[in-house]
Design a protein around this motif. Structure first.
Motif, PDB file in Angstrom:
ATOM      1  N   LEU A  46      36.144-100.804  87.957  1.00 15.90           N
ATOM      2  CA  LEU A  46      36.789 -99.652  87.336  1.00 15.90           C
ATOM      3  C   LEU A  46      35.769 -98.752  86.635  1.00 15.90           C
ATOM      4  CD1 LEU A  46      39.955-101.388  85.849  1.00 15.90           C
ATOM      5  CD2 LEU A  46      39.932 -99.683  87.688  1.00 15.90           C
ATOM      6  N   LEU A  47      34.827 -99.368  85.944  1.00 17.88           N
ATOM      7  CA  LEU A  47      33.817 -98.574  85.245  1.00 17.88           C
ATOM      8  C   LEU A  47      32.872 -97.881  86.226  1.00 17.88           C
ATOM      9  CD1 LEU A  47      32.979-100.885  82.209  1.00 17.88           C
ATOM     10  CD2 LEU A  47      34.524 -98.916  82.295  1.00 17.88           C
ATOM     11  N   ASN A  48      32.568 -98.554  87.342  1.00 19.28           N
ATOM     12  CA  ASN A  48      31.739 -97.907  88.369  1.00 19.28           C
ATOM     13  C   ASN A  48      32.443 -96.663  88.922  1.00 19.28           C
ATOM     14  OD1 ASN A  48      29.692 -99.772  88.131  1.00 19.28           O
ATOM     15  ND2 ASN A  48      30.345-100.992  89.893  1.00 19.28           N
ATOM     16  N   GLU A  49      33.738 -96.821  89.162  1.00 26.90           N
ATOM     17  CA  GLU A  49      34.527 -95.692  89.673  1.00 26.90           C
ATOM     18  C   GLU A  49      34.504 -94.530  88.680  1.00 26.90           C
ATOM     19  OE1 GLU A  49      39.230 -94.727  90.585  1.00 26.90           O
ATOM     20  OE2 GLU A  49      38.514 -96.811  90.664  1.00 26.90           O
ATOM     21  N   THR A  50      34.674 -94.854  87.408  1.00 25.67           N
ATOM     22  CA  THR A  50      34.658 -93.812  86.373  1.00 25.67           C
ATOM     23  C   THR A  50      33.284 -93.165  86.284  1.00 25.67           C
ATOM     24  OG1 THR A  50      36.290 -95.105  85.145  1.00 25.67           O
ATOM     25  CG2 THR A  50      35.157 -93.357  83.960  1.00 25.67           C
ATOM     26  N   ASP A  51      32.251 -93.976  86.344  1.00 28.11           N
ATOM     27  CA  ASP A  51      30.887 -93.463  86.258  1.00 28.11           C
ATOM     28  C   ASP A  51      30.606 -92.474  87.383  1.00 28.11           C
ATOM     29  OD1 ASP A  51      28.346 -93.140  85.295  1.00 28.11           O
ATOM     30  OD2 ASP A  51      27.572 -94.986  86.194  1.00 28.11           O
ATOM     31  N   GLU A  52      31.040 -92.807  88.583  1.00 28.51           N
ATOM     32  CA  GLU A  52      30.818 -91.917  89.730  1.00 28.51           C
ATOM     33  C   GLU A  52      31.561 -90.598  89.551  1.00 28.51           C
ATOM     34  OE1 GLU A  52      31.968 -94.033  93.189  1.00 28.51           O
ATOM     35  OE2 GLU A  52      30.332 -95.502  93.061  1.00 28.51           O
ATOM     36  N   ALA A  53      32.806 -90.671  89.070  1.00 31.90           N
ATOM     37  CA  ALA A  53      33.593 -89.441  88.901  1.00 31.90           C
ATOM     38  C   ALA A  53      32.999 -88.552  87.820  1.00 31.90           C
ATOM     39  CB  ALA A  53      35.039 -89.817  88.555  1.00 31.90           C
ATOM     40  N   VAL A  54      32.620 -89.152  86.683  1.00 38.09           N
ATOM     41  CA  VAL A  54      32.038 -88.375  85.585  1.00 38.09           C
ATOM     42  C   VAL A  54      30.696 -87.790  86.004  1.00 38.09           C
ATOM     43  CG1 VAL A  54      31.082 -88.552  83.261  1.00 38.09           C
ATOM     44  CG2 VAL A  54      33.273 -89.637  83.800  1.00 38.09           C
ATOM     45  N   SER A  55      29.904 -88.596  86.725  1.00 43.81           N
ATOM     46  CA  SER A  55      28.591 -88.103  87.161  1.00 43.81           C
ATOM     47  C   SER A  55      28.728 -86.976  88.170  1.00 43.81           C
ATOM     48  CB  SER A  55      27.790 -89.252  87.782  1.00 43.81           C
ATOM     49  OG  SER A  55      27.542 -90.261  86.819  1.00 43.81           O
ATOM     50  N   ALA A 113      30.663 -96.095  76.122  1.00 44.10           N
ATOM     51  CA  ALA A 113      29.784 -94.998  76.518  1.00 44.10           C
ATOM     52  C   ALA A 113      30.470 -94.074  77.510  1.00 44.10           C
ATOM     53  CB  ALA A 113      28.504 -95.566  77.123  1.00 44.10           C
ATOM     54  N   LEU A 114      31.241 -94.654  78.447  1.00 47.88           N
ATOM     55  CA  LEU A 114      31.943 -93.825  79.428  1.00 47.88           C
ATOM     56  C   LEU A 114      33.043 -93.006  78.765  1.00 47.88           C
ATOM     57  CD1 LEU A 114      32.211 -96.061  82.627  1.00 47.88           C
ATOM     58  CD2 LEU A 114      31.140 -93.814  82.421  1.00 47.88           C
ATOM     59  N   THR A 115      33.651 -93.568  77.721  1.00 47.58           N
ATOM     60  CA  THR A 115      34.648 -92.782  76.993  1.00 47.58           C
ATOM     61  C   THR A 115      34.015 -91.519  76.435  1.00 47.58           C
ATOM     62  OG1 THR A 115      35.891 -94.779  76.424  1.00 47.58           O
ATOM     63  CG2 THR A 115      36.270 -92.819  75.056  1.00 47.58           C
ATOM     64  N   THR A 116      32.816 -91.656  75.874  1.00 47.29           N
ATOM     65  CA  THR A 116      32.095 -90.492  75.337  1.00 47.29           C
ATOM     66  C   THR A 116      31.727 -89.525  76.454  1.00 47.29           C
ATOM     67  OG1 THR A 116      31.193 -91.848  73.555  1.00 47.29           O
ATOM     68  CG2 THR A 116      30.070 -89.766  74.033  1.00 47.29           C
ATOM     69  N   GLN A 118      41.708 -88.518  85.126  1.00 39.27           N
ATOM     70  CA  GLN A 118      41.566 -89.757  85.900  1.00 39.27           C
ATOM     71  C   GLN A 118      40.528 -90.682  85.264  1.00 39.27           C
ATOM     72  OE1 GLN A 118      40.470 -89.154  89.983  1.00 39.27           O
ATOM     73  NE2 GLN A 118      40.812 -91.308  90.540  1.00 39.27           N
ATOM     74  N   ALA A 119      39.425 -90.131  84.782  1.00 34.35           N
ATOM     75  CA  ALA A 119      38.394 -90.953  84.151  1.00 34.35           C
ATOM     76  C   ALA A 119      38.915 -91.611  82.887  1.00 34.35           C
ATOM     77  CB  ALA A 119      37.171 -90.099  83.850  1.00 34.35           C
ATOM     78  N   ALA A 120      39.663 -90.850  82.086  1.00 35.41           N
ATOM     79  CA  ALA A 120      40.216 -91.420  80.856  1.00 35.41           C
ATOM     80  C   ALA A 120      41.184 -92.558  81.163  1.00 35.41           C
ATOM     81  CB  ALA A 120      40.909 -90.321  80.048  1.00 35.41           C
ATOM     82  N   GLU A 121      42.023 -92.376  82.184  1.00 38.42           N
ATOM     83  CA  GLU A 121      42.975 -93.430  82.541  1.00 38.42           C
ATOM     84  C   GLU A 121      42.250 -94.663  83.091  1.00 38.42           C
ATOM     85  OE1 GLU A 121      46.146 -95.781  83.227  1.00 38.42           O
ATOM     86  OE2 GLU A 121      46.028 -93.971  81.978  1.00 38.42           O
TER      87      GLU A 121
END
Length: 442
Positions: free
Chosen positions: A334-343, A264-267, A297-300
């Motif tokens: 890692l997913l929490n970090e990505t979620d925060e950046a994307v949000s 879902a985060l990839t999307t 950064q989110a993709a990585e």
């Protein structure tokens, strides 16, 4: 010529005359010996009574000393404190006093044979005197021993309490080890290896050996501490073994859940670029420059999470449960970090849209916070405390400057929002200090 009496007849007729004085002497002499013998017997009886009393005192002292020795051994087996050492030294000193009194008693007994036929009254009197003195000395030492024993009450009570705990504690440790072993057997029967738990249980084997060797070798305090430690560790192994089937199932569920979240985060990451494009098109560069790195950064970060997920899956398959759990925790972070950046990108666009449409709502919200704090600062006062008034005045000025920045064709709305947030943080800090001061009675 008359006949002459024979010598035999003369002897017979003379016998009563010679025997009378002898018999009289015999009665007189016999009476004297019975009077002297009665006095000696009386002295002998008194000496024997003194001997019996001394023997009873000796027996009582010996019994008390034996009982006290058991108490001292109980204390020293459990307690190595200075008080316990002083008690042992005190008992040793009493032992020397007991030896002296006992030696005097034994010497008095050996010095006088009260069963002699020719025991004189004076010898019996001396025996009675010496045996009575020996008994008195034994009684005095017995009194000292009794007082010493009374003073051992607290130490002895503590030692007996620990000894009473010893056997149950050791038995609990043995039962805990057995329960842990049984739990491991059940886990293995279910197809789970639990190698780490088996290693932890095997490490307790030397401790069980020492427990079996007993407190006589390792001391009561050490054995108690060892028994309690073994119980704790064995109980931990048992609990983890019993939870292992559910833990394995939970790891499987988390793998699936995190895999779904990563997808879902990839999307969502792919949707950040359009958001940034809109920010670039509609707002000043200061409103979006700090978000430029988010897509890459989110993709990585998602790729890192996927690699860790693969490692966690392998650890699960190999039944390396601690490794699998640790890896899943890393994936989640890692997913929490990505979620925060994307949000953050979407949240930025939403907030900028709102303030661009109507900045007055943000202004009114901030002014309300300031006025509320000012009312609190003036409550019950004619003038505000300078410690509170100063920061609030500065907050007013900061808000006015932020409002003044909303000019030009492309105002820096993000700067305006960060300034109003800073004002509200300052005001909240002042309110908190006012309440603390009033709570403390200042």
């Amino acid at each position: 010529m008359p006949a002459t009496p024979s010598r035999d007849l003369l002897a017979l007729t003379a016998l009563p005359l010679l025997a009378a004085p002898l018999l009289l002497g015999a009665f007189a002499g016999g009476g004297t010996r019975r009077w002297f013998g009665g006095r000696a017997d009386s002295q002998r009886a008194e000496a024997q009574a003194a001997k019996d009393a001394a023997a009873a005192a000796f027996y009582e002292l010996d019994t008390a000393q034996r009982d006290l020795r058991i108490s001292i051994e109980t204390i020293t087996a459990v307690d190595d404190s200075p008080a316990a050492r002083r008690a042992a030294d005190g008992f040793a000193a009493l032992g020397r006093r007991i030896d002296e009194a006992s030696g005097r008693y034994i010497g008095a007994v050996d010095a006088h044979d009260l069963d002699r036929d020719d025991l004189e009254a004076s010898a019996a009197a001396r025996a009675r005197t010496e045996l009575t003195a020996a008994r008195d000395e034994l009684d005095r030492v017995k009194g000292e021993l009794d007082r010493f024993a009374e003073g051992l009450g607290p130490l002895l009570g503590k030692a007996e309490t620990q000894l009473a705990r010893l056997a149950p504690a050791v038995e609990r440790a043995r039962q805990s080890l057995q329960a842990a072993s049984d739990a491991l057997d059940a886990v293995r029967a279910a197809g789970l290896r639990a190698d780490d738990l088996a290693a932890r249980l095997a490490a307790l084997a030397p401790e069980l050996t020492k427990l079996n060797e007993g407190a006589g070798r390792h001391g009561v305090p050490g054995t108690l501490e060892r028994a309690e430690r073994v119980t704790r560790q064995a109980e931990a192994v048992r609990a983890e073994a019993e939870q292992l089937p559910e833990r394995a199932a939970e790891i499987g569920r988390r793998l699936v859940s995190l895999r779904t979240r990563a997808e879902a985060l990839t999307t969502r990451t792919e949707q950040v670029e359009p958001v940034l494009s809109e920010l670039r098109r509609r707002f000043a560069a200061a409103c979006w420059q700090d978000l430029q790195h988010v897509p890459d950064q989110a993709a990585e970060t998602v790729r890192q999470a996927e690699r860790k997920l693969a490692e966690a899956r392998a650890a699960r398959d190999e039944q390396r449960w601690p490794d699998a759990t640790a890896l899943l925790s890393t994936v989640r972070a890692l997913l929490n970090e990505t979620d925060e950046a994307v949000s953050a990108a979407g949240d930025r666009l939403r907030r900028l849209n709102a303030v661009q449409k109507d900045p007055q709502e943000e202004i009114d919200r901030t002014r309300f916070a300031i006025r509320d704090a000012q009312r609190l600062a003036m409550a019950g006062r004619h003038t505000p405390d300078p410690r509170h008034a100063g920061p609030l005045d500065e907050a007013v000025a900061q808000l006015e400057r932020a409002i003044g920045s909303l000019t030009g064709r492309h105002p820096d709305y993000w700067h305006f929002l960060t300034e109003t947030e800073a004002v509200r943080r300052t005001v909240a800090g002042v309110v908190g200090r006012i309440r603390e001061d009033r709570g403390a009675g200042h």
